[in-house]
Design a protein around this motif. Structure first.
Motif, PDB file in Angstrom:
ATOM      1  N   ARG A  27       0.830  -1.217   0.000  1.00 32.96           N
ATOM      2  CA  ARG A  27       0.000   0.000   0.000  1.00 32.96           C
ATOM      3  C   ARG A  27       0.857   1.257   0.000  1.00 32.96           C
ATOM      4  NH1 ARG A  27      -3.293  -0.361   5.138  1.00 32.96           N
ATOM      5  NH2 ARG A  27      -1.306  -1.225   5.746  1.00 32.96           N
ATOM      6  N   ALA A  28       1.974   1.214   0.711  1.00 34.89           N
ATOM      7  CA  ALA A  28       2.847   2.380   0.823  1.00 34.89           C
ATOM      8  C   ALA A  28       3.987   2.357  -0.204  1.00 34.89           C
ATOM      9  CB  ALA A  28       3.432   2.455   2.226  1.00 34.89           C
ATOM     10  N   TYR A  29       4.119   1.250  -0.954  1.00 34.58           N
ATOM     11  CA  TYR A  29       5.239   1.076  -1.884  1.00 34.58           C
ATOM     12  C   TYR A  29       6.562   1.311  -1.161  1.00 34.58           C
ATOM     13  CZ  TYR A  29       1.474   1.581  -5.257  1.00 34.58           C
ATOM     14  OH  TYR A  29       0.305   1.439  -5.951  1.00 34.58           O
ATOM     15  N   LEU A  30       6.744   0.584  -0.043  1.00 32.02           N
ATOM     16  CA  LEU A  30       7.848   0.897   0.850  1.00 32.02           C
ATOM     17  C   LEU A  30       8.355  -0.353   1.569  1.00 32.02           C
ATOM     18  CD1 LEU A  30       9.349   3.189   2.567  1.00 32.02           C
ATOM     19  CD2 LEU A  30       7.425   2.968   4.128  1.00 32.02           C
ATOM     20  N   TRP A  31       9.665  -0.515   1.620  1.00 37.37           N
ATOM     21  CA  TRP A  31      10.280  -1.522   2.486  1.00 37.37           C
ATOM     22  C   TRP A  31      10.330  -0.906   3.872  1.00 37.37           C
ATOM     23  CZ3 TRP A  31      11.462  -6.458   1.310  1.00 37.37           C
ATOM     24  CH2 TRP A  31      11.508  -6.806  -0.040  1.00 37.37           C
ATOM     25  N   PHE A  32       9.350  -1.196   4.707  1.00 38.18           N
ATOM     26  CA  PHE A  32       9.344  -0.634   6.054  1.00 38.18           C
ATOM     27  C   PHE A  32      10.268  -1.417   6.975  1.00 38.18           C
ATOM     28  CE2 PHE A  32       6.054  -3.802   6.191  1.00 38.18           C
ATOM     29  CZ  PHE A  32       5.974  -4.259   7.498  1.00 38.18           C
ATOM     30  N   PHE A  50      16.919  -0.627  10.678  1.00 34.62           N
ATOM     31  CA  PHE A  50      16.384  -1.775   9.944  1.00 34.62           C
ATOM     32  C   PHE A  50      15.189  -1.410   9.078  1.00 34.62           C
ATOM     33  CE2 PHE A  50      13.781  -1.751  13.743  1.00 34.62           C
ATOM     34  CZ  PHE A  50      12.511  -1.994  13.239  1.00 34.62           C
ATOM     35  N   GLY A  51      14.771  -0.146   9.060  1.00 33.84           N
ATOM     36  CA  GLY A  51      13.622   0.239   8.241  1.00 33.84           C
ATOM     37  C   GLY A  51      13.404   1.732   8.242  1.00 33.84           C
ATOM     38  N   ARG A  52      12.351   2.133   7.511  1.00 36.17           N
ATOM     39  CA  ARG A  52      12.037   3.551   7.438  1.00 36.17           C
ATOM     40  C   ARG A  52      10.545   3.749   7.311  1.00 36.17           C
ATOM     41  NH1 ARG A  52      11.777   5.792   1.933  1.00 36.17           N
ATOM     42  NH2 ARG A  52      11.779   4.047   0.501  1.00 36.17           N
ATOM     43  N   ALA A  53      10.123   4.948   7.643  1.00 35.57           N
ATOM     44  CA  ALA A  53       8.702   5.273   7.609  1.00 35.57           C
ATOM     45  C   ALA A  53       8.265   5.819   6.260  1.00 35.57           C
ATOM     46  CB  ALA A  53       8.372   6.289   8.707  1.00 35.57           C
ATOM     47  N   GLY A  54       9.208   6.304   5.469  1.00 27.94           N
ATOM     48  CA  GLY A  54       8.869   6.821   4.150  1.00 27.94           C
ATOM     49  C   GLY A  54       8.693   8.323   4.094  1.00 27.94           C
ATOM     50  N   GLY A  55       8.772   9.010   5.209  1.00 27.49           N
ATOM     51  CA  GLY A  55       8.632  10.461   5.200  1.00 27.49           C
ATOM     52  C   GLY A  55       9.491  11.110   6.266  1.00 27.49           C
TER      53      GLY A  55
END
Length: 100
Positions: A27-32, A50-55
């Motif tokens: 849904r977010a097009y993101l490796w969280f 180990f991850g990111r929120a995308g913003g």
């Protein structure tokens, strides 16, 4: 086991055992949660990202001597606890209950 993994295994055992392939949020097009090849340490070596929120540059990390999952907010230069473990983190993220 690499020296990098050896250093962080005690702080992040569930990641290395169950999440090293990463998790992608369609849904977010993101490796969280990043695959193992993309995890990295903070410059000071005090956290394993180990991850990111995308913003806003928000990253998720393990920290030595600080249990649980942490979000780092670079604009405020602040750490915030977001989940007690990576399994709960994944559930909360995918359900939309985790907000950053």
């Amino acid at each position: 086991m690499s020296g990098f993994e050896e250093k962080w295994r005690s702080a992040a055992p569930d990641y290395f055992e169950n999440f090293a392939d990463g998790r992608y949020d369609e849904r977010a097009y993101l490796w969280f949660i990043y695959p193992k090849a993309e995890i990295h340490e903070f410059d000071d070596g005090a956290a394993l990202v180990f991850g990111r929120a995308g913003g806003d540059g928000i990253e998720f990390a393990f920290r030595h001597d600080h249990p649980g999952i942490w979000a780092y907010y670079p604009i405020e230069a602040e750490w915030r606890a977001v989940a007690p473990d990576i399994g709960t983190f994944e559930q909360e993220w995918l359900s939309g209950r985790l907000t950053v």
